[in-house]
Enzyme design. Structure first.
Site, short mmCIF file in Angstrom:
data_model
loop_
_atom_site.label_atom_id
_atom_site.label_comp_id
_atom_site.label_asym_id
_atom_site.label_seq_id
_atom_site.Cartn_x
_atom_site.Cartn_y
_atom_site.Cartn_z
N GLU A 177 0.86 -1.20 0.00
CA GLU A 177 0.00 0.00 0.00
C GLU A 177 0.89 1.24 0.00
O GLU A 177 1.80 1.36 0.80
CB GLU A 177 -0.93 -0.01 1.22
CG GLU A 177 -1.68 1.29 1.48
CD GLU A 177 -2.55 1.76 0.32
OE1 GLU A 177 -3.43 1.01 -0.11
OE2 GLU A 177 -2.32 2.89 -0.17
N GLY A 227 -25.59 15.35 -8.43
CA GLY A 227 -26.52 15.03 -7.34
C GLY A 227 -26.55 13.55 -7.06
O GLY A 227 -27.60 12.98 -6.79
N LEU A 256 -24.90 14.41 -2.39
CA LEU A 256 -25.98 14.57 -1.41
C LEU A 256 -25.48 14.38 0.01
O LEU A 256 -25.91 15.09 0.94
CB LEU A 256 -27.14 13.62 -1.74
CG LEU A 256 -27.77 13.87 -3.12
CD1 LEU A 256 -28.83 12.83 -3.43
CD2 LEU A 256 -28.36 15.27 -3.22
N HIS A 269 -42.21 -5.04 18.96
CA HIS A 269 -42.97 -3.79 19.06
C HIS A 269 -42.48 -2.97 20.24
O HIS A 269 -42.23 -3.54 21.29
CB HIS A 269 -44.46 -4.10 19.22
CG HIS A 269 -45.28 -2.87 19.43
ND1 HIS A 269 -45.61 -2.04 18.38
CD2 HIS A 269 -45.81 -2.33 20.56
CE1 HIS A 269 -46.32 -1.02 18.87
NE2 HIS A 269 -46.46 -1.17 20.18
#
Ligand code: FAD
Ligand code: NAI
Length: 471
Positions: free
Chosen positions: A36, A185, A190, A450
């Site tokens: 790298e 865009g 964005l 829930h």
């Protein structure tokens, strides 16, 4: 020693594609080297992509929410101030922690890590210009090209990363620009546009197409996203092409043209973000020395096992075909090493999720409505709005919908598109369902806790073949 050391696998590039392949190869007992040149591991994603952008998105959202959305929650705050330097430091801390983590994983899995720039000397030998000076080389029984991508330049408008910036400069601005124009865009435009708009910049997004979001986003969801972002203060010029730019004056100016041929206009800004896409990066690799070909868009040409025409040289990630996404690169890394070690591997390209980390998030997997129409594939739609979801209501966070597309005969899930709070997490459930070939009825008959946002997901599934209970 002048004799180059031989390895089972030599990997060029330590981004998500390269570093994941290196760790996997180490785990599989292969002798592996990863080269790298950046001086740190993690590539675009960890250093100048996914991670720093999500840090700024998270913290700019908190700032914006404290300023504009605390009173209705019964929280009265005093003087709220932005400390941009500290926000940038928080970002840098997250990045450093993660890149060091990858280095640790290299050690743990016996990966040799060389900091330097690699090029092909022959089809088995890689020469490396070391960052600290000097040269070395490695011979690989197998070689993996994972050199990633770079931001596509806008002709005639030079990026100085101060006033004309790519995403890299947009992640490190020293002050909030009064006015910012974003060319493109798509997702970068964005996300980064949202960051600076929340911190106080007047942001205008100029997009060539008539829709924001870049390729893949469902038309209906893209329209919803635009409406919501506009309410947050971002201006949009759609169907508008930036023709040229000039940064020699006090302000940066852009000439724009209506894509349909309306009258041209000049826009000016303190900072312009060029976000018109990314292109594969293979410069300086010496591919010509070994006769390896790129396609017309600069992508390394490979077969379904990631092999170039020289079979022991493979390529994965942003520098080859497919969506330029970190999780796609990661899947390919594991599969490519499996091909090398075992002779088989697998990535399901039909089931790769996408997430745009704006507020609210937009996430999708599988096919969208316009694609199904184009291909004449019959489908039915089920939607459920977060405004009818109990958790979203208690959180005062009700913008958005879940939209599911299913086969009209079998109810098999074809695609799922979500705009709403936590869409990026919720899409994992749709991804799993799609991978397992679930029907929407399977989803709807699965008990969901829930009160959770995920109940909106269940109810959208129900709405494809019956009726949602709460809407
Ligand atoms: P890269 O990450 O680009 O890594 C390639 C590495 O190879 C680089 O570090 C480079 O220095 C090195 N290299 C190149 N040539 C040589 C050479 N000759 N010798 C040695 N080393 C070399 N994706 C997501 O999935 N989610 C997100 O939220 C997201 N956000 C993003 C935000 C931004 C602003 C940007 C720009 C991108 C974002 N992406 C995101 C895309 C993601 O970063 C890429 O898809 C991903 O980094 C690709 O990994 P890669 O390993 O193929 O390439
Ligand atoms: P993009 O391809 O998503 O969007 C570029 C947009 O620029 C397109 O909508 C295009 O029509 C428009 N455009 C091109 N030329 C123009 C011109 N002259 N004038 C006006 N508009 C013009 O590319 P973007 O946003 O640069 O991102 C590159 C890639 O990086 C993404 O496709 C994605 O793979 C990756 N990414 C992923 C993220 C995520 O997963 N959350 C975040 C950021 C980047």
């Amino acid at each position: 020693a002048t004799e180059a050391e031989e390895k089972d696998l030599v990997i060029i590039g330590g981004g998500v594609a390269g570093y994941v392949a290196a760790i996997k190869a180490g785990q599989e007992g292969l002798k592996v080297t990863c080269i790298e040149k950046r001086g740190v591991l993690g590539g675009t994603c960890l250093n100048v992509g996914c991670i720093p952008s999500k840090s700024l998105l998270n913290n700019s959202h908190l700032y914006h929410q404290i300023l504009h959305d605390s009173k209705p929650r019964g929280i009265e705050v005093g003087d709220v101030k932005l400390n941009l330097q500290a926000m940038m430091k928080a970002k840098d801390t997250s990045v450093a922690g993660l890149t060091k983590g990858v280095e640790y994983l290299f050690k743990k899995n016996g990966v040799e890590y060389i900091k330097g720039t690699a090029a092909f000397a022959s089809d088995h030998e890689i020469k490396i210009n070391l960052n600290e000076g000097g040269e070395t080389s490695r011979v690989g029984k197998n070689i993996l090209i994972a050199t990633g991508s770079e931001s596509t330049p806008f002709p005639g408008l030079e990026v100085d990363e101060k006033r004309v910036v790519s995403s890299t400069g947009a992640l490190a601005l020293e002050k909030v620009p009064e006015k910012m124009i974003v060319i493109g865009g798509g997702i970068i435009g964005l996300e980064m546009g949202s960051v600076w708009s929340r911190l106080g910049s007047k942001v205008t997004v100029v997009e060539f197409l008539n829709q924001i979001g870049g390729p893949g986003m469902d038309n209906q969801i893209a329209k919803d996203a635009q409406k919501i972002l506009k309410k947050q203060g971002i201006d949009f010029k759609l169907g508008t092409k930036v023709v040229s730019g000039d940064s020699s004056g006090e302000k940066v100016t852009l000439e724009v043209d209506s894509a349909k041929g309306g009258k041209p206009e000049t826009l000016e800004a303190d900072v312009v973000l060029v976000a018109i896409g990314r292109r594969p990066y293979t410069a300086g690799l010496g591919l010509e020395n070994i006769g390896l070909e790129l396609d017309e868009r600069g992508r390394v040409i490979i077969d379904s096992q990631y092999r170039t025409k020289t079979a022991h040289i493979r390529s994965i990630g942003d520098c080859t075909f497919g969506p330029m996404l970190a999780h796609k690169a990661e899947e390919e890394a594991v599969a490519a090493v499996e091909y090398i070690k075992k002779g088989y591997g697998h990535v399901n390209y039909g089931v790769i999720p996408s997430v745009m980390y704006t507020y609210p998030e937009v996430a999708w997997v599988g096919q969208n409505e316009q694609e199904l129409k184009e291909q004449n594939i019959p489908y039915k739609v089920g939607t459920f709005p977060f405004s009818a979801n109990s958790r979203a209501k208690t959180n005062l966070d009700t913008e958005g919908i879940v939209k599911m597309l299913a086969d009209p005969d079998t109810d098999r899930l074809l695609g799922c598109h979500i705009i709403g709070p936590n869409a990026g997490e919720m899409i994992a459930e749709a991804t799993l369902a799609l991978e397992y070939g679930a029907s929407t009825e399977d989803i709807a008959r699965t008990c969901h806790a829930h009160p959770t946002l995920a109940e909106a997901f269940k109810e959208a599934a129900m709405a494809t073949y019956s009726k949602a209970i709460h809407f």
